[in-house]
Scaffold this motif. Structure first.
Motif, PDB file in Angstrom:
ATOM      1  N   LEU A  55       0.828  -1.265   0.069  1.00  0.00           N
ATOM      2  CA  LEU A  55       0.083  -0.007   0.036  1.00  0.00           C
ATOM      3  C   LEU A  55       0.968   1.324   0.034  1.00  0.00           C
ATOM      4  N   ASN A  58       2.102   2.104  -3.484  1.00  0.00           N
ATOM      5  CA  ASN A  58       1.181   2.498  -4.400  1.00  0.00           C
ATOM      6  C   ASN A  58       0.682   3.715  -3.999  1.00  0.00           C
ATOM      7  N   ILE A  59       0.918   4.234  -2.707  1.00  0.00           N
ATOM      8  CA  ILE A  59       0.638   5.785  -2.440  1.00  0.00           C
ATOM      9  C   ILE A  59       1.907   6.453  -2.986  1.00  0.00           C
ATOM     10  N   ILE A  69      -4.907   9.238  -3.792  1.00  0.00           N
ATOM     11  CA  ILE A  69      -4.558   7.982  -2.981  1.00  0.00           C
ATOM     12  C   ILE A  69      -5.236   7.906  -1.883  1.00  0.00           C
ATOM     13  N   GLU A  72      -6.168   4.095  -0.629  1.00  0.00           N
ATOM     14  CA  GLU A  72      -5.067   3.498  -0.234  1.00  0.00           C
ATOM     15  C   GLU A  72      -4.533   3.910   1.072  1.00  0.00           C
ATOM     16  N   GLN A  75      -7.036   2.370   3.533  1.00  0.00           N
ATOM     17  CA  GLN A  75      -6.746   1.073   3.880  1.00  0.00           C
ATOM     18  C   GLN A  75      -5.298   0.750   4.736  1.00  0.00           C
TER      19      GLN A  75
END
Length: 124
Positions: A55, A58-59, A69, A72, A75
């Motif tokens: 995660l 991804n951010i 974002i 993400e 989460q």
């Protein structure tokens, strides 16, 4: 700064991971290292730590590309709470009876309001 390793198909996946480490990933790596210093992680905690790293990547990637974002990030926060639940000495629970605090700890701490909960509440 964009991750140039994605444009180079000659790099192996492990080299791609090492080509760019963003601020979120670096912070999560430090957090997980701190947890591992306290005690060995269980297999479940290792899986949660890997999810946090994914995660965070991804951010970082989304930030570099100007993408949203929020999902993400939400989460990641929820997964961090699962990986390292708030302590029983949490100021929010200090006045709760011992059995209630133990139950909260078993379920991973106090419920945290999420954007979906807040949006439903505002509709009532």
């Amino acid at each position: 700064m964009p991750d140039e390793s994605q444009n180079n198909p000659g790099l192996w996946p492990e080299e791609r991971k090492k080509a760019f480490i963003g601020e979120q990933e670096e912070t999560i790596r430090e957090f997980v290292a701190t947890l591992r210093q306290k005690a060995p992680l269980t297999p479940r905690q290792n899986a949660l730590a890997a999810t946090c790293l994914s995660l965070a990547r991804n951010i970082d990637s989304g930030n570099g590309k100007g993408r949203a974002i929020a999902n993400e990030t939400a989460q990641l926060i929820a997964t961090l709470d699962l990986l390292d639940p708030p302590a029983l000495s949490d100021p929010e629970t200090k006045d709760y009876p011992e059995d209630v605090r133990l139950l909260l700890e078993a379920f991973g701490g106090l419920p945290r309001p999420s954007s979906s909960t807040e949006s439903h509440t505002s509709q009532l």
